[in-house]
Motif scaffolding. Structure first.
Motif, PDB file in Angstrom:
ATOM      1  N   ALA A 111     132.593  74.393  88.521  1.00  0.00           N
ATOM      2  CA  ALA A 111     132.221  73.239  89.808  1.00  0.00           C
ATOM      3  C   ALA A 111     133.831  72.467  89.811  1.00  0.00           C
ATOM      4  CB  ALA A 111     131.363  72.670  89.620  1.00  0.00           C
ATOM      5  N   VAL A 112     133.838  72.344  91.214  1.00  0.00           N
ATOM      6  CA  VAL A 112     134.976  71.183  91.760  1.00  0.00           C
ATOM      7  C   VAL A 112     133.940  70.014  92.461  1.00  0.00           C
ATOM      8  CG1 VAL A 112     137.142  71.423  92.721  1.00  0.00           C
ATOM      9  CG2 VAL A 112     136.290  73.175  91.738  1.00  0.00           C
ATOM     10  N   ALA A 113     134.988  69.260  92.449  1.00  0.00           N
ATOM     11  CA  ALA A 113     134.512  67.849  93.350  1.00  0.00           C
ATOM     12  C   ALA A 113     135.748  67.300  93.028  1.00  0.00           C
ATOM     13  CB  ALA A 113     133.049  67.250  91.928  1.00  0.00           C
ATOM     14  N   PHE A 114     136.151  67.032  94.028  1.00  0.00           N
ATOM     15  CA  PHE A 114     137.804  66.145  94.409  1.00  0.00           C
ATOM     16  C   PHE A 114     137.156  64.879  95.291  1.00  0.00           C
ATOM     17  CE2 PHE A 114     141.695  68.419  94.436  1.00  0.00           C
ATOM     18  CZ  PHE A 114     141.485  69.564  92.594  1.00  0.00           C
ATOM     19  N   TYR A 115     137.213  63.773  94.603  1.00  0.00           N
ATOM     20  CA  TYR A 115     137.255  62.503  94.881  1.00  0.00           C
ATOM     21  C   TYR A 115     135.592  62.820  95.191  1.00  0.00           C
ATOM     22  CZ  TYR A 115     141.641  62.871  95.017  1.00  0.00           C
ATOM     23  OH  TYR A 115     143.335  62.703  94.786  1.00  0.00           O
ATOM     24  N   ALA A 116     134.949  63.381  94.867  1.00  0.00           N
ATOM     25  CA  ALA A 116     132.704  63.115  94.781  1.00  0.00           C
ATOM     26  C   ALA A 116     132.564  62.651  94.024  1.00  0.00           C
ATOM     27  CB  ALA A 116     132.627  64.530  94.727  1.00  0.00           C
ATOM     28  N   ILE A 117     133.145  61.492  93.149  1.00  0.00           N
ATOM     29  CA  ILE A 117     132.805  60.291  92.945  1.00  0.00           C
ATOM     30  C   ILE A 117     133.125  59.022  93.001  1.00  0.00           C
ATOM     31  CG2 ILE A 117     132.100  62.272  90.369  1.00  0.00           C
ATOM     32  CD1 ILE A 117     134.640  60.558  89.143  1.00  0.00           C
ATOM     33  N   VAL A 118     133.499  58.895  94.318  1.00  0.00           N
ATOM     34  CA  VAL A 118     134.714  57.875  94.523  1.00  0.00           C
ATOM     35  C   VAL A 118     134.071  56.776  95.135  1.00  0.00           C
ATOM     36  CG1 VAL A 118     136.960  59.257  94.816  1.00  0.00           C
ATOM     37  CG2 VAL A 118     135.539  57.929  97.109  1.00  0.00           C
ATOM     38  N   HIS A 119     132.700  57.038  95.304  1.00  0.00           N
ATOM     39  CA  HIS A 119     131.334  55.762  96.229  1.00  0.00           C
ATOM     40  C   HIS A 119     130.670  55.011  95.288  1.00  0.00           C
ATOM     41  CE1 HIS A 119     134.143  56.024  99.616  1.00  0.00           C
ATOM     42  NE2 HIS A 119     132.983  57.321 100.118  1.00  0.00           N
ATOM     43  N   PHE A 120     130.434  56.122  93.835  1.00  0.00           N
ATOM     44  CA  PHE A 120     129.810  55.819  92.343  1.00  0.00           C
ATOM     45  C   PHE A 120     130.048  55.105  91.705  1.00  0.00           C
ATOM     46  CE2 PHE A 120     128.454  60.563  92.436  1.00  0.00           C
ATOM     47  CZ  PHE A 120     127.988  60.862  93.818  1.00  0.00           C
ATOM     48  N   SER A 121     129.195  54.168  91.550  1.00  0.00           N
ATOM     49  CA  SER A 121     129.214  52.971  90.659  1.00  0.00           C
ATOM     50  C   SER A 121     129.172  54.033  88.419  1.00  0.00           C
ATOM     51  CB  SER A 121     127.817  52.570  90.047  1.00  0.00           C
ATOM     52  OG  SER A 121     126.829  53.122  89.732  1.00  0.00           O
ATOM     53  N   HIS A 122     130.204  53.597  88.105  1.00  0.00           N
ATOM     54  CA  HIS A 122     129.885  53.923  86.437  1.00  0.00           C
ATOM     55  C   HIS A 122     128.592  54.387  85.478  1.00  0.00           C
ATOM     56  CE1 HIS A 122     129.770  54.194  82.043  1.00  0.00           C
ATOM     57  NE2 HIS A 122     131.108  54.154  82.279  1.00  0.00           N
ATOM     58  N   GLU A 123     127.447  53.724  86.405  1.00  0.00           N
ATOM     59  CA  GLU A 123     126.325  54.461  85.797  1.00  0.00           C
ATOM     60  C   GLU A 123     126.195  55.729  87.105  1.00  0.00           C
ATOM     61  OE1 GLU A 123     124.494  54.410  83.188  1.00  0.00           O
ATOM     62  OE2 GLU A 123     125.716  52.913  82.745  1.00  0.00           O
ATOM     63  N   GLN A 124     125.770  54.907  88.384  1.00  0.00           N
ATOM     64  CA  GLN A 124     126.030  56.646  89.155  1.00  0.00           C
ATOM     65  C   GLN A 124     126.696  58.380  88.776  1.00  0.00           C
ATOM     66  OE1 GLN A 124     126.654  54.739  92.679  1.00  0.00           O
ATOM     67  NE2 GLN A 124     124.645  55.034  93.091  1.00  0.00           N
ATOM     68  N   VAL A 125     128.056  57.465  87.599  1.00  0.00           N
ATOM     69  CA  VAL A 125     128.834  59.068  87.359  1.00  0.00           C
ATOM     70  C   VAL A 125     128.256  59.830  86.483  1.00  0.00           C
ATOM     71  CG1 VAL A 125     131.107  59.730  86.631  1.00  0.00           C
ATOM     72  CG2 VAL A 125     131.541  57.898  88.614  1.00  0.00           C
ATOM     73  N   ARG A 126     127.667  58.614  85.748  1.00  0.00           N
ATOM     74  CA  ARG A 126     127.309  59.553  84.231  1.00  0.00           C
ATOM     75  C   ARG A 126     126.122  60.038  84.688  1.00  0.00           C
ATOM     76  NH1 ARG A 126     126.212  55.022  81.708  1.00  0.00           N
ATOM     77  NH2 ARG A 126     127.241  55.431  79.730  1.00  0.00           N
ATOM     78  N   GLN A 127     125.027  59.840  85.577  1.00  0.00           N
ATOM     79  CA  GLN A 127     123.950  60.735  86.208  1.00  0.00           C
ATOM     80  C   GLN A 127     124.714  62.037  86.963  1.00  0.00           C
ATOM     81  OE1 GLN A 127     121.441  58.286  88.577  1.00  0.00           O
ATOM     82  NE2 GLN A 127     120.559  60.192  89.405  1.00  0.00           N
ATOM     83  N   CYS A 128     125.884  61.392  87.962  1.00  0.00           N
ATOM     84  CA  CYS A 128     126.360  63.031  88.402  1.00  0.00           C
ATOM     85  C   CYS A 128     126.888  63.779  87.607  1.00  0.00           C
ATOM     86  CB  CYS A 128     127.179  61.937  89.465  1.00  0.00           C
ATOM     87  SG  CYS A 128     128.698  64.082  89.726  1.00  0.00           S
ATOM     88  N   PHE A 129     127.535  63.143  86.938  1.00  0.00           N
ATOM     89  CA  PHE A 129     128.357  64.235  85.430  1.00  0.00           C
ATOM     90  C   PHE A 129     126.859  65.168  84.712  1.00  0.00           C
ATOM     91  CE2 PHE A 129     132.252  61.428  84.189  1.00  0.00           C
ATOM     92  CZ  PHE A 129     132.618  62.469  85.753  1.00  0.00           C
ATOM     93  N   ALA A 130     125.749  64.460  84.479  1.00  0.00           N
ATOM     94  CA  ALA A 130     124.538  65.203  83.602  1.00  0.00           C
ATOM     95  C   ALA A 130     124.097  65.895  84.556  1.00  0.00           C
ATOM     96  CB  ALA A 130     123.738  63.787  83.231  1.00  0.00           C
ATOM     97  N   GLU A 131     123.651  65.813  85.839  1.00  0.00           N
ATOM     98  CA  GLU A 131     123.199  66.880  86.567  1.00  0.00           C
ATOM     99  C   GLU A 131     124.809  68.053  86.589  1.00  0.00           C
ATOM    100  OE1 GLU A 131     120.510  67.045  89.238  1.00  0.00           O
ATOM    101  OE2 GLU A 131     120.185  66.731  86.953  1.00  0.00           O
TER     102      GLU A 131
END
Length: 212
Positions: A111-131
């Motif tokens: 998987a690749v995610a270039f700048y895909a987390i830039v609009h997420f809060s810290h907790e949303q990043v955790r959720q994103c990484f878990a997914e």
């Protein structure tokens, strides 16, 4: 915190202008090209790669053109996906939500995610990484980038369109801790200075991780 609705509204509005502005951006980013070429070479025979937050597909296309042909670009915005399909009709693109990925567990080889987390809060990043961890095979690689720092920058205009969206910067050590919490190990973690006249003037962070 940005809602998914705010992010979706922003990128649906600016998709055409964004695609015109960003389509050739990798030509001015030497380090990014080197990193993506290496990622493509290492992962080309490991199964399906998902480029999350693909936008108009410039990174998806670069990886595809450098041998990672088993790839799909995924973006929240249908307008971005439409732009990507128009620019690269031979590559698969689809809509999808990084906070609730519509793939079964262990379905992806990388998987690749270039700048895909830039609009997420810290907790949303955790959720994103878990997914992302959930949908990757054990040992699969995950390469992503972000704005390095500790700022939150608000935008109410983008490409002369009215928007309402925040851009989050992250400390690399904090992102590394979230990766560990969500089942990843770090292969490489690097920061670079911004390229002048090519991109937003922020330090850039890159992490190449693997699923434990």
């Amino acid at each position: 915190m940005n809602s998914q609705e705010k992010i979706l509204a922003c990128y649906n509005q600016v998709a055409g202008d964004y695609a015109a502005d960003r389509w050739d951006e990798l030509s001015g980013k030497h380090f990014d090209r080197m990193l993506l070429k290496e990622f493509a070479a290492v992962n080309k025979d490991r199964g399906l790669c998902a480029d999350f937050g693909c936008g108009p597909g410039q990174t998806t296309r670069f990886l595809h053109d450098h041998g990672l042909t088993d790839i799909v670009g995924i973006d929240l915005s249908p307008e971005m996906v439409s732009a990507a399909r128009g620019l690269s009709p031979g590559i698969k693109f689809e809509t999808g939500n990084l906070l609730a990925i519509a793939y079964p567990s262990a379905a992806l080889g990388s998987a690749v995610a270039f700048y895909a987390i830039v609009h997420f809060s810290h907790e949303q990043v955790r959720q994103c990484f878990a997914e992302i961890n959930r949908v990757l095979k054990t040992g699969a690689h995950f390469l992503f980038s972000f704005h390095a720092g500790d700022e939150v920058v608000h935008f109410d205009k983008a490409h002369d369109k009215d928007v309402d969206v925040d851009l989050f910067f992250f400390q690399t050590d904090d992102i590394a801790a979230l990766l560990d919490e969500t089942g990843f190990f770090i292969i490489d973690a690097i920061e670079r200075r911004p390229y002048e006249n090519v991109e937003y003037q922020s330090r850039r962070g890159y992490i190449w991780a693997g699923k434990k």
